[in-house]
Design a protein around this motif. Structure first.
Motif, short mmCIF file in Angstrom:
data_model
loop_
_atom_site.label_atom_id
_atom_site.label_comp_id
_atom_site.label_asym_id
_atom_site.label_seq_id
_atom_site.Cartn_x
_atom_site.Cartn_y
_atom_site.Cartn_z
N ASP A 24 -3.78 -13.22 -6.03
CA ASP A 24 -4.57 -12.21 -6.15
C ASP A 24 -4.49 -11.32 -5.02
O ASP A 24 -5.36 -10.64 -4.46
N GLY A 25 -3.35 -11.41 -4.14
CA GLY A 25 -3.46 -10.57 -2.90
C GLY A 25 -2.50 -9.13 -3.12
O GLY A 25 -2.73 -8.60 -4.41
N GLY A 26 -1.69 -8.73 -2.34
CA GLY A 26 -0.97 -7.71 -2.55
C GLY A 26 0.16 -7.39 -1.57
O GLY A 26 0.47 -8.54 -0.65
N VAL A 27 0.65 -6.39 -1.27
CA VAL A 27 1.81 -5.92 -0.15
C VAL A 27 0.94 -5.42 1.19
O VAL A 27 -0.14 -4.57 0.94
N ARG A 28 1.20 -6.01 2.12
CA ARG A 28 0.72 -5.39 3.36
C ARG A 28 1.72 -4.68 4.19
O ARG A 28 2.83 -5.03 4.37
N ILE A 29 1.18 -3.47 4.38
CA ILE A 29 2.10 -2.70 5.35
C ILE A 29 1.50 -2.43 6.80
O ILE A 29 0.26 -2.02 6.93
N ARG A 30 2.38 -2.83 7.66
CA ARG A 30 1.86 -2.79 9.29
C ARG A 30 2.86 -2.12 9.75
O ARG A 30 3.95 -1.81 9.75
N ASP A 31 2.35 -0.97 10.73
CA ASP A 31 3.09 -0.03 11.49
C ASP A 31 3.53 -0.81 12.75
O ASP A 31 2.60 -1.32 13.56
N ALA A 45 -4.30 -11.95 1.13
CA ALA A 45 -5.76 -11.14 1.41
C ALA A 45 -5.59 -10.10 2.62
O ALA A 45 -4.56 -10.36 3.24
N PRO A 46 -6.47 -8.87 2.52
CA PRO A 46 -6.13 -8.32 3.69
C PRO A 46 -6.79 -9.00 4.91
O PRO A 46 -7.61 -9.75 4.98
N GLU A 47 -6.22 -8.23 5.84
CA GLU A 47 -6.82 -8.89 7.60
C GLU A 47 -8.10 -8.06 7.43
O GLU A 47 -8.40 -6.96 6.64
N VAL A 51 -7.26 -1.39 5.40
CA VAL A 51 -7.74 -0.42 4.57
C VAL A 51 -7.13 -0.89 3.14
O VAL A 51 -5.86 -1.24 3.52
N VAL A 52 -7.68 -1.02 2.32
CA VAL A 52 -7.44 -1.52 0.98
C VAL A 52 -7.12 -0.43 0.00
O VAL A 52 -8.27 0.18 -0.36
N ILE A 53 -5.95 -0.14 -0.55
CA ILE A 53 -5.50 0.72 -1.66
C ILE A 53 -5.22 0.33 -3.06
O ILE A 53 -4.64 -0.96 -2.98
N GLU A 54 -5.95 0.53 -3.93
CA GLU A 54 -5.87 -0.37 -5.46
C GLU A 54 -5.53 0.77 -6.20
O GLU A 54 -5.96 1.82 -6.28
N GLY A 55 -4.83 0.41 -7.01
CA GLY A 55 -4.15 1.33 -8.10
C GLY A 55 -3.32 0.37 -9.32
O GLY A 55 -2.47 -0.26 -9.07
N GLY A 57 -3.84 -2.00 -10.93
CA GLY A 57 -3.86 -3.53 -10.81
C GLY A 57 -3.25 -3.81 -9.46
O GLY A 57 -2.97 -5.37 -9.30
N ALA A 58 -2.72 -3.29 -8.83
CA ALA A 58 -1.82 -3.26 -7.45
C ALA A 58 -2.78 -3.07 -6.19
O ALA A 58 -3.66 -2.07 -6.26
N LYS A 59 -2.57 -3.90 -5.28
CA LYS A 59 -3.24 -3.80 -4.03
C LYS A 59 -2.17 -3.76 -2.77
O LYS A 59 -1.04 -4.53 -2.80
N VAL A 60 -2.54 -2.63 -1.94
CA VAL A 60 -1.61 -2.39 -0.79
C VAL A 60 -2.69 -2.64 0.18
O VAL A 60 -3.87 -1.93 0.21
N PHE A 61 -2.27 -3.18 1.26
CA PHE A 61 -3.27 -3.44 2.54
C PHE A 61 -2.50 -2.75 3.71
O PHE A 61 -1.28 -2.92 4.07
N LEU A 62 -3.34 -1.98 4.28
CA LEU A 62 -2.76 -0.98 5.39
C LEU A 62 -3.46 -1.44 6.57
O LEU A 62 -4.66 -1.34 6.87
N ASP A 63 -2.61 -1.68 7.79
CA ASP A 63 -3.20 -1.88 9.08
C ASP A 63 -3.98 -0.54 9.52
O ASP A 63 -3.69 0.39 8.85
N GLN A 64 -4.65 -0.68 10.47
CA GLN A 64 -5.25 0.63 10.89
C GLN A 64 -4.42 2.02 11.32
O GLN A 64 -4.46 3.04 11.18
N VAL A 65 -3.22 1.54 11.89
CA VAL A 65 -2.45 2.46 12.25
C VAL A 65 -1.63 3.10 11.17
O VAL A 65 -1.52 4.29 11.04
N ALA A 66 -1.14 2.44 10.47
CA ALA A 66 -0.46 2.42 9.09
C ALA A 66 -1.35 3.55 8.20
O ALA A 66 -0.78 4.43 7.63
N ALA A 67 -2.69 3.04 8.09
CA ALA A 67 -3.61 3.64 7.33
C ALA A 67 -3.65 5.28 7.93
O ALA A 67 -3.71 6.17 7.01
#
Length: 93
Positions: A24-31, A45-47, A51-55, A57-67
């Motif tokens: 039920d998770g996603g891909v996390r992108i960290r700067d 799960a996101p930290e 910031v959680v982006i969904e589209g 059926g997919a989830k991408v989790f972005l840390d604050q800097v990456a967002a």
């Protein structure tokens, strides 16, 4: 805000499906900084500050800097026959 193409959404779902504990998770992108770029990992799960982006059926989790850095960008992906994924970023619009 970062958006993702349908191809990127399919790639994210494919990657996450390979990790049973993150179903039920996603891909996390960290700067990781200007010299090293971004780190991509599968996360169940996101930290708390992500910031959680969904589209599609997919989830991408972005840390604050990456967002912040990826604001107004589009995440795209290319899948090859061997199952490898290459992600790319483009400007929106």
């Amino acid at each position: 805000m970062l958006t993702m193409t349908d191809t990127a959404a399919e790639a994210v779902k494919t990657i996450v499906a390979r990790v049973p504990q993150a179903q039920d998770g996603g891909v996390r992108i960290r700067d990781t900084g200007p010299d090293t770029g971004f780190e991509i990992s599968v996360a169940p799960a996101p930290e708390p500050d992500d910031v959680v982006i969904e589209g599609a059926g997919a989830k991408v989790f972005l840390d604050q800097v990456a967002a912040t850095v990826l604001d107004e960008r589009v995440l795209d992906a290319q899948l090859d026959d061997s199952g490898s994924v290459r992600f790319a970023l483009a400007n929106q619009g």
